[in-house]
Design a protein around this motif. Structure first.
Motif, PDB file in Angstrom:
ATOM      1  N   GLN A 273       1.541   9.015  -6.084  1.00 17.09           N
ATOM      2  CA  GLN A 273       1.642  10.324  -5.454  1.00 17.09           C
ATOM      3  C   GLN A 273       1.652  11.438  -6.501  1.00 17.09           C
ATOM      4  O   GLN A 273       2.397  11.430  -7.457  1.00 17.09           O
ATOM      5  CB  GLN A 273       2.926  10.386  -4.626  1.00 17.09           C
ATOM      6  CG  GLN A 273       2.919  11.454  -3.589  1.00 17.09           C
ATOM      7  CD  GLN A 273       4.115  11.309  -2.663  1.00 17.09           C
ATOM      8  OE1 GLN A 273       5.169  10.877  -3.079  1.00 17.09           O
ATOM      9  NE2 GLN A 273       3.925  11.681  -1.421  1.00 17.09           N
TER      10      GLN A 273
ATOM     11  N   ASN B  49      -0.651  13.860   7.197  1.00 18.22           N
ATOM     12  CA  ASN B  49      -1.720  13.044   7.748  1.00 18.22           C
ATOM     13  C   ASN B  49      -1.545  11.588   7.328  1.00 18.22           C
ATOM     14  O   ASN B  49      -1.665  10.669   8.139  1.00 18.22           O
ATOM     15  CB  ASN B  49      -3.078  13.592   7.287  1.00 18.22           C
ATOM     16  CG  ASN B  49      -4.234  12.860   7.918  1.00 18.22           C
ATOM     17  OD1 ASN B  49      -4.066  12.147   8.895  1.00 18.22           O
ATOM     18  ND2 ASN B  49      -5.414  13.044   7.358  1.00 18.22           N
ATOM     19  N   LEU B  50      -1.257  11.374   6.068  1.00 21.95           N
ATOM     20  CA  LEU B  50      -1.042  10.029   5.548  1.00 21.95           C
ATOM     21  C   LEU B  50       0.173   9.392   6.210  1.00 21.95           C
ATOM     22  O   LEU B  50       0.134   8.232   6.620  1.00 21.95           O
ATOM     23  CB  LEU B  50      -0.858  10.078   4.027  1.00 21.95           C
ATOM     24  CG  LEU B  50      -0.690   8.758   3.314  1.00 21.95           C
ATOM     25  CD1 LEU B  50      -1.907   7.871   3.540  1.00 21.95           C
ATOM     26  CD2 LEU B  50      -0.513   9.004   1.830  1.00 21.95           C
ATOM     27  N   GLN B  51       1.244  10.156   6.333  1.00 25.38           N
ATOM     28  CA  GLN B  51       2.455   9.634   6.973  1.00 25.38           C
ATOM     29  C   GLN B  51       2.174   9.267   8.428  1.00 25.38           C
ATOM     30  O   GLN B  51       2.654   8.259   8.925  1.00 25.38           O
ATOM     31  CB  GLN B  51       3.597  10.664   6.878  1.00 25.38           C
ATOM     32  CG  GLN B  51       4.928  10.126   7.352  1.00 25.38           C
ATOM     33  CD  GLN B  51       5.394   8.946   6.528  1.00 25.38           C
ATOM     34  OE1 GLN B  51       5.244   8.931   5.320  1.00 25.38           O
ATOM     35  NE2 GLN B  51       5.951   7.951   7.177  1.00 25.38           N
TER      36      GLN B  51
ATOM     37  N   GLN C 205       0.829  -1.209   0.000  1.00 21.22           N
ATOM     38  CA  GLN C 205       0.000   0.000   0.000  1.00 21.22           C
ATOM     39  C   GLN C 205       0.863   1.259   0.000  1.00 21.22           C
ATOM     40  O   GLN C 205       0.568   2.218  -0.713  1.00 21.22           O
ATOM     41  CB  GLN C 205      -0.942   0.002   1.207  1.00 21.22           C
ATOM     42  CG  GLN C 205      -2.038  -1.020   1.111  1.00 21.22           C
ATOM     43  CD  GLN C 205      -2.861  -1.110   2.394  1.00 21.22           C
ATOM     44  OE1 GLN C 205      -2.556  -0.476   3.391  1.00 21.22           O
ATOM     45  NE2 GLN C 205      -3.917  -1.918   2.351  1.00 21.22           N
ATOM     46  N   VAL C 206       1.915   1.239   0.792  1.00 22.90           N
ATOM     47  CA  VAL C 206       2.823   2.391   0.838  1.00 22.90           C
ATOM     48  C   VAL C 206       3.465   2.598  -0.521  1.00 22.90           C
ATOM     49  O   VAL C 206       3.540   3.721  -1.022  1.00 22.90           O
ATOM     50  CB  VAL C 206       3.901   2.197   1.935  1.00 22.90           C
ATOM     51  CG1 VAL C 206       5.006   3.221   1.812  1.00 22.90           C
ATOM     52  CG2 VAL C 206       3.258   2.265   3.319  1.00 22.90           C
TER      53      VAL C 206
ATOM     54  N   LEU D 234       1.016   4.088  -2.868  1.00 22.21           N
ATOM     55  CA  LEU D 234       0.811   5.505  -2.570  1.00 22.21           C
ATOM     56  C   LEU D 234       1.959   6.344  -3.116  1.00 22.21           C
ATOM     57  O   LEU D 234       1.750   7.445  -3.618  1.00 22.21           O
ATOM     58  CB  LEU D 234       0.676   5.724  -1.061  1.00 22.21           C
ATOM     59  CG  LEU D 234      -0.634   5.270  -0.440  1.00 22.21           C
ATOM     60  CD1 LEU D 234      -0.570   5.390   1.080  1.00 22.21           C
ATOM     61  CD2 LEU D 234      -1.797   6.088  -0.985  1.00 22.21           C
TER      62      LEU D 234
ATOM     63  N   ARG E 272      -0.687   8.246   9.649  1.00 23.09           N
ATOM     64  CA  ARG E 272      -1.458   6.999   9.652  1.00 23.09           C
ATOM     65  C   ARG E 272      -0.557   5.800   9.392  1.00 23.09           C
ATOM     66  O   ARG E 272      -0.717   4.752  10.011  1.00 23.09           O
ATOM     67  CB  ARG E 272      -2.580   7.059   8.621  1.00 23.09           C
ATOM     68  CG  ARG E 272      -3.660   8.042   9.026  1.00 23.09           C
ATOM     69  CD  ARG E 272      -4.915   7.956   8.223  1.00 23.09           C
ATOM     70  NE  ARG E 272      -4.741   7.545   6.834  1.00 23.09           N
ATOM     71  CZ  ARG E 272      -5.569   7.855   5.860  1.00 23.09           C
ATOM     72  NH1 ARG E 272      -6.634   8.582   6.101  1.00 23.09           N
ATOM     73  NH2 ARG E 272      -5.362   7.442   4.625  1.00 23.09           N
ATOM     74  N   ILE E 273       0.384   5.952   8.490  1.00 21.80           N
ATOM     75  CA  ILE E 273       1.325   4.860   8.201  1.00 21.80           C
ATOM     76  C   ILE E 273       2.172   4.570   9.438  1.00 21.80           C
ATOM     77  O   ILE E 273       2.360   3.415   9.817  1.00 21.80           O
ATOM     78  CB  ILE E 273       2.214   5.207   6.991  1.00 21.80           C
ATOM     79  CG1 ILE E 273       1.362   5.224   5.712  1.00 21.80           C
ATOM     80  CG2 ILE E 273       3.375   4.223   6.865  1.00 21.80           C
ATOM     81  CD1 ILE E 273       2.073   5.776   4.503  1.00 21.80           C
TER      82      ILE E 273
ATOM     83  N   SER F 192      -2.058  16.974   3.897  1.00 22.08           N
ATOM     84  CA  SER F 192      -2.543  15.644   3.537  1.00 22.08           C
ATOM     85  C   SER F 192      -1.412  14.629   3.592  1.00 22.08           C
ATOM     86  O   SER F 192      -1.592  13.503   4.050  1.00 22.08           O
ATOM     87  CB  SER F 192      -3.145  15.648   2.132  1.00 22.08           C
ATOM     88  OG  SER F 192      -4.263  16.487   2.080  1.00 22.08           O
ATOM     89  N   GLN F 193      -0.268  15.015   3.137  1.00 15.83           N
ATOM     90  CA  GLN F 193       0.886  14.120   3.137  1.00 15.83           C
ATOM     91  C   GLN F 193       1.296  13.788   4.578  1.00 15.83           C
ATOM     92  O   GLN F 193       1.573  12.636   4.895  1.00 15.83           O
ATOM     93  CB  GLN F 193       2.044  14.760   2.379  1.00 15.83           C
ATOM     94  CG  GLN F 193       3.082  13.772   1.944  1.00 15.83           C
ATOM     95  CD  GLN F 193       4.036  14.385   0.928  1.00 15.83           C
ATOM     96  OE1 GLN F 193       4.004  15.583   0.668  1.00 15.83           O
ATOM     97  NE2 GLN F 193       4.873  13.567   0.367  1.00 15.83           N
TER      98      GLN F 193
END
Length: 166
Positions: free
Chosen positions: A133, A143-145, A125-126, A129, A147-148, A140-141
């Motif tokens: 990208q 936030n995503l980081q 998934q990473v 992404l 979550r990862i 947003s980036q």
């Protein structure tokens, strides 16, 4: 698809983790491979906590090893496979009086396999992404980081919890 089949299709990095997991003799990879469907269909977690369930699974495991040995003999498989199955069965005999320990070991291995599969899925998934990208705003980036990072922490916590159980 069965868990064992999924593991066999992983990339080399994650296959190496599977090899490392099975590098000791607590639960031989050969047994896991040859009895995969049966192993995955049993409730090892319950058996690790319930002596009567553990005894039933223990006897069934030995019977399945006998069946696999007979299959090797009938199919004319090499002597080494036949010998190894007999040897694995003999090594499991040490759990005769405490079969819940073996059930706990099998459950631990299945849990570790599940963690490897989850890590591989997360890595995929990473990677997706990163490939997909596009110009994204930095919030947003981040936030995503975040979550990862949180997912990675959860995987590490599960590993720690499982190691403490065994």
């Amino acid at each position: 698809m069965a868990q064992w089949e999924k593991l066999q299709q992983l990339d080399n990095l994650h296959l190496q983790r599977v090899d490392e997991l099975y590098s000791h003799e607590e639960f031989p990879m050969d047994v896991r491979h040859y009895l995969a469907p049966w192993i995955e269909s049993q409730d090892w977690h319950k058996a690790a906590q319930d002596q009567s369930a553990a005894s039933i699974l223990f006897q069934s495991l030995l019977e399945n090893l006998d069946t696999q040995h007979s299959r090797f003999v009938q199919e004319g498989e090499c002597f080494l496979k036949q010998r190894n199955i007999r040897r694995f069965k003999q090594s499991f005999q040490k759990y005769q009086e405490q079969p819940w320990i073996l059930a706990g070991i099998v459950w631990w291995f299945l849990s570790k396999e599940q963690e490897i599969l989850q890590a591989a899925e997360l890595a995929e998934q990473v990677q997706m992404l990163q490939v997909q990208q596009s110009p994204v705003d930095s919030d947003s980036q981040r936030n995503l980081q975040g979550r990862i990072t949180e997912l990675k922490r959860k995987v590490q916590r599960r590993e720690t919890t499982l190691e403490q159980l065994v």
